[in-house]
Design an enzyme around this catalytic site. Structure first.
Site, PDB file in Angstrom:
ATOM      1  N   ASP A   1       0.850  -1.172   0.000  1.00  0.00           N
ATOM      2  CA  ASP A   1       0.000   0.000   0.000  1.00  0.00           C
ATOM      3  C   ASP A   1       0.895   1.234   0.000  1.00  0.00           C
ATOM      4  OD1 ASP A   1      -2.235   1.528   0.050  1.00  0.00           O
ATOM      5  OD2 ASP A   1      -2.959   0.865   2.001  1.00  0.00           O
TER       6      ASP A   1
ATOM      7  N   ASP B   1      -4.394  -2.148   5.483  1.00  0.00           N
ATOM      8  CA  ASP B   1      -4.771  -1.660   6.804  1.00  0.00           C
ATOM      9  C   ASP B   1      -6.270  -1.523   6.979  1.00  0.00           C
ATOM     10  OD1 ASP B   1      -5.254   0.444   5.142  1.00  0.00           O
ATOM     11  OD2 ASP B   1      -3.927   1.866   6.132  1.00  0.00           O
TER      12      ASP B   1
ATOM     13  N   ASP C   1      -9.162  -4.536   2.762  1.00  0.00           N
ATOM     14  CA  ASP C   1      -7.946  -5.285   2.454  1.00  0.00           C
ATOM     15  C   ASP C   1      -8.017  -6.723   2.963  1.00  0.00           C
ATOM     16  OD1 ASP C   1      -6.688  -3.076   1.258  1.00  0.00           O
ATOM     17  OD2 ASP C   1      -6.105  -2.303   3.220  1.00  0.00           O
TER      18      ASP C   1
END
Length: 870
Positions: A297, A587, A591
């Site tokens: 990410d 996070d 996800d």
């Protein structure tokens, strides 16, 4: 959203004492004595127990006792390591406690979930785990993932009056609910009681260890049977032949394999924890070392997750804000500050995160981006205080499909979100129609190209307050675009070095983010992540054909922007089908599927949601990409340590087996250099501690300078080193020391056996040679490519202490009269001792020659490959 009346602290304490802690009953926990019993009754242990009983019945109590010692040492050590792993897991739970917001004493506070009591008022936001069975009193845009209870993958919409169950997750929206049931009375506890403990499928490491166990067990039993037959052929009684065969088989069993592997994994997990990487299961330590592709990410992982609003664009002009952190002090320049202030107030109405002044310091509560908006409103107000916020009557939380969130305050609807989601709903910027929208889109591209994360803010005046049953899409239209907010999240300073380390380790890295393509690409350039030529894919433009998308993804430095949860999951699956071992970071709630799908799911410890943490194998306490690379390094070191122990132990087996082979080939005419009890003394006395020390070896300097290991633990290279180099050298000096003592006493092959004291001294020489050779072998096994003098003789302190203990035990075995008599040996003669001491440099020299030849062969192969590639 108005709050629900909560309990007082005194009443909550009284109810906690009455109802007990809000936690699941621990009745399913396996007692310690049963876990210890399991370690003493597995496949190998049962075989050894049978051998011990047979040895005792056949009149060999010494052998029976020795076998029992092997079982107990192995079982107790494995149990201790298992307990340490369980305590480590408990520590992880303590480091990441499950906290929940509740209303008590007319204010919102955070308490541990175990402190919840019936009738507590719980406040939830998207990403939170429901801490107990709740009856919803308020719900705004709520949907709950109940898959862990029902198996239904789709999140279910919830309205006030519905019940949500403990253990489920709030996927979208906000809610407040009253606790209906806690602890053992929850629905989750009922299902847990019915389900019991389900055993997880074996990991790749577990399957590899099972393979090694099968191979070594077959070898031990096969050789035992072979020596039983050979003993009968040379005229030994069936009773003695049977005991002899049992002893040989027992001696060849890798007693320390499983506890040493467990120790290596536990040490690896502890080292990762010291570097801010918490492992949720020990076997993930080894899997990390096999990682070939990292999908990372952006926000918080590559960047500092310290959002700061640095630009505001409105139709009146561009305003720049120069100020650090979330403090109100800042330099504001540009035109249209009044319009920018109105925009920030509108954005603040659609936000719940705040930057709060606490003891002279501004701290973040909630989302860092929304805290930056709060600080922006205070800065633009020019007073150091945020402007008065309109009272919000309806709030619609951020939806990953809508890419926006909104709120109704009075008769005005405020909307903020991704520009591509908000601008199409507007009639233009400030009523300028299509021209205003085009100007806004151009400004979005300009701000994003500077690495800014861009939010669009809009509003709409409502003729009247909607009824309770209105549809959101009916009011989120005909908006007026107020402008854009550009937020900057600076990259982490250490990311560039970590990315270089990943590439040096043969690991490809891709950015997979929900941010705008321009923003993602700008950060990728700043950190050095983006490849050459640059490839930036957008979620809505990903090819439908899996083969085409896989070919695009399977390269280093690709950027995938504006991805949905389904697309992120697809990325993980396609890379796995390509043969990659995928590590995926995340996070958020969305996800979760990708984290579960990946071989290694990596969740953020600071900013991550409970959903992400539950789905992950690794939790980063510092949310730092560099920590992932450090964890990969430790994973590779753990794999290498397991191979070190195998090399060390199998080399010893060659030396232990050689006297029996020579005895059998000579038809019993050549005396047996080692007895079964001596072999057991080597395995459980002198070899175990150095093997454990090798299992805790630190990562070598070249750990991240080669591709990931993609081979069996016991492969061709390991076998050549053991059975072609180290093992034969040890066996040669062992038998040389033995025969040197015999020849020194005047014995010749074929002659009658010499006196008992000569045989015992010769056997002591052979025993001493094996111990000293293994001492050198322990240092040689510290690396598969570098000689020990280049590593530093004292860099592994545990090994130094283990070797000293090994020498101490050797002295005990040789000079403690009753024990030496039991083992059947005596201190070696000066000639035998000289040969034994010569085994130390001989093993080190043979190991150095092997590594030199291997290094040159690898170098030639690499050069040939480079020429072919050109």
């Amino acid at each position: 959203m108005p709050g629900v009346a909560g309990l007082s602290s005194a009443e909550a304490a009284r109810r906690l004492e009455h109802f007990g802690a809000n936690k699941l009953p621990e009745a399913g926990t396996v007692p310690g004595w049963r876990r210890l019993l399991a370690e003493l009754t597995h496949f190998f242990a049962v075989l050894l127990w049978c051998a011990s009983v047979l040895a005792y019945l056949a009149g060999m109590p010494q052998l029976a006792i020795a076998i029992v010692v092997v079982i107990l040492v192995n079982g107790v050590f494995a149990y201790i390591q298992q307990e340490r792993a369980q305590h480590a897991a408990a520590k992880l739970r303590e480091l990441l406690p499950a906290m929940v917001s509740v209303r008590r004493d007319n204010r919102i506070i955070k308490v541990h979930t175990t402190e919840l009591v019936p009738d507590d008022a719980v406040v939830l936001v998207a990403g939170d785990r429901v801490p107990a069975d709740l009856r919803l009193a308020l719900a705004a845009g709520c949907s709950v993932d109940e898959s862990m209870l029902t198996g239904e993958s789709e999140a279910l919409a919830k309205i006030p009056g519905d019940t949500v169950f403990g253990g489920t997750f709030l996927v979208n929206g906000q809610a407040e609910g009253v606790v209906a049931s806690t602890g053992g009375k929850t629905r989750l506890a009922e299902i847990a009681a019915l389900t019991g403990k389900v055993e997880a499928p074996p990991s790749p490491l577990a399957r590899e260890l099972q393979r090694i166990v099968r191979i070594t067990a077959a070898m031990a039993l096969g050789i035992g049977v072979l020596f039983f037959v050979l003993s009968l052929l040379v005229g030994i009684s069936w009773r003695d032949a049977f005991l002899f065969a049992i002893g040989v088989a027992v001696a060849l069993v890798p007693e320390g394999l499983l506890p040493t592997v467990t120790l290596s994994l536990a040490v690896g997990a502890q080292r990762m924890a010291r570097r801010n990487a918490l492992v949720r299961n020990l076997e993930a330590v080894e899997t990390l070392g096999s990682t070939t592709f990292i999908c990372t990410d952006k926000t918080g992982t590559l960047t500092q997750n310290r959002m700061n609003a640095v630009e505001v664009w409105t139709p009146a002009g561009l305003v720049s804000i120069i100020g650090a952190g979330y403090g109100p002090e800042a330099e504001v320049t540009g035109t249209g500050t009044g319009e920018a202030g109105h925009l920030s107030t509108a954005a603040l109405a659609a936000s719940v995160g705040r930057a709060v002044l606490h003891e002279g310091q501004w701290i973040v509560e909630g989302d860092p981006m929304e805290a930056a908006i709060d600080a922006l409103a205070a800065r633009l107000a020019g007073t150091g205080q945020r402007p008065a916020e309109p009272a919000v009557s309806h709030r619609f939380a951020f939806d990953p499909r809508r890419l926006r969130e909104s709120a109704i305050a009075g008769t005005t609807l405020y909307v903020k979100g991704a520009p591509e989601s908000v601008i199409p709903l507007c009639g233009g910027a400030g009523g300028d129609g299509a021209d205003g929208a085009d100007r806004a889109v151009q400004m979005v591209d300009q701000m994003a190209s500077h690495g800014l994360r861009v939010l669009a803010v809009a509003e709409r005046s409502l003729p009247g307050l909607p009824g309770a049953d209105f549809k959101l899409e009916d009011v989120e239209r005909g908006l007026t675009l107020l402008g854009l907010i550009g937020l900057h999240d600076p990259p982490r300073a250490e990311v560039r070095v970590a990315l270089e380390a990943a590439r040096g380790a043969g690991i490809k890295v891709a950015m997979v983010t929900g941010d705008h393509a321009f923003t993602a690409a700008a950060i990728a350039r700043e950190t050095g992540l983006i490849g050459t030529p640059e490839l930036v894919l957008e979620g809505h433009r990903l090819p439908e054909d899996d083969a085409v998308l896989t070919a695009l993804l399977d390269r280093d430095g690709v950027v995938v922007s504006r991805v949905t949860p389904e697309q992120k999951l697809r990325v993980a699956r396609l890379l796995q089908r390509r043969g990659h071992v995928v590590a995926m970071t995340g996070d958020g709630v969305n996800d979760g599927p990708a984290l579960r799908q990946a071989d290694i799911g990596v969740a953020m410890g600071r900013s991550g949601t409970d959903v992400a943490r539950e789905a992950a194998d690794l939790v980063l306490l510092d949310d730092d990409f560099a920590t992932i690379i450090a964890a990969v390094e430790q994973g590779r070191a753990t794999y290498a340590n397991i191979r070190r122990f195998l090399t060390y132990h199998l080399t010893d087996n060659v030396a232990e087996l050689t006297p029996f082979v020579i005895w059998a080939l000579s038809g019993g005419r050549f005396p047996l250099a080692l007895s079964v009890l001596q072999v057991l003394a080597l395995d459980i006395g002198t070899d175990l501690l150095p093997a454990l020390a090798l299992g805790s070896e630190a990562p070598s300097k070249g750990t991240l300078k080669r591709p990931p290991e993609r081979r069996h633990l016991m492969d061709r290279g390991l076998m050549i080193r053991v059975f072609g180099v180290l093992g034969p050298v040890e066996a040669l000096f062992e038998m040389t020391a033995y025969t040197a003592v015999l020849f020194g006493a005047g014995w010749t092959p074929g002659a009658a056996l010499p006196a008992a004291d000569v045989l015992m001294a010769a056997s002591g020489a052979a025993f001493t040679t094996v111990v000293l050779a293994q001492l050198a072998n322990a240092f040689a096994c510290r690396s598969a490519s570098v000689p020990p003098w280049r590593l530093g003789w004292f860099s592994n302190r545990l090994l130094i202490w283990a070797v000293l203990a090994e020498l101490g035990l050797l002295a005990v075995f040789l000079f403690l009269g009753p024990l030496a008599t039991l083992l059947g040996h005596a201190p070696p003669s000066p000639g035998g001792l000289a040969v034994a001491l010569a085994a130390i440099p001989a093993v080190l020299l043979a190991d150095w020659l092997y590594k030199t030849v291997r290094h040159r062969r690898v170098a030639r192969a690499a050069a040939a490959f480079k020429v072919q590639s050109l």
